[in-house]
Design a protein around this motif. Structure first.
Motif: not given
Length: 70
Positions: A4, A6, A27-28, A62, A68
């Motif tokens: 990811s 992220k 956030y994800a 995510d 992540i």
């Protein structure tokens, strides 16, 4: 498995400090489960703890299923 875009550190810190509110899920990109965590206070803390463990062992994904990782 694809990685990811992220940030691992951001997801980890959000989960540690705001896990009960599900902010790390927002956030994800997991909006639906983020709302559920917000309404249940992180599944009374259990769901947030499980997410924290998943983030630490790099199994948290995510919204597109990408891990992540650090």
């Amino acid at each position: 498995m694809e990685r990811s875009s992220k940030s691992f550190v951001a997801a980890l810190l959000l989960c540690i400090f705001f896990g009960g509110l599900g902010i790390h899920r927002f956030y994800a990109g997991k909006i639906g489960t983020g709302i559920l965590q917000l309404l249940t206070l992180g599944g009374l803390g259990i769901w947030a703890l499980i997410d924290l463990i998943l983030i630490i062992v790099s199994k948290f994904t995510d919204s597109e299923g990408r891990r992540i990782t650090p």
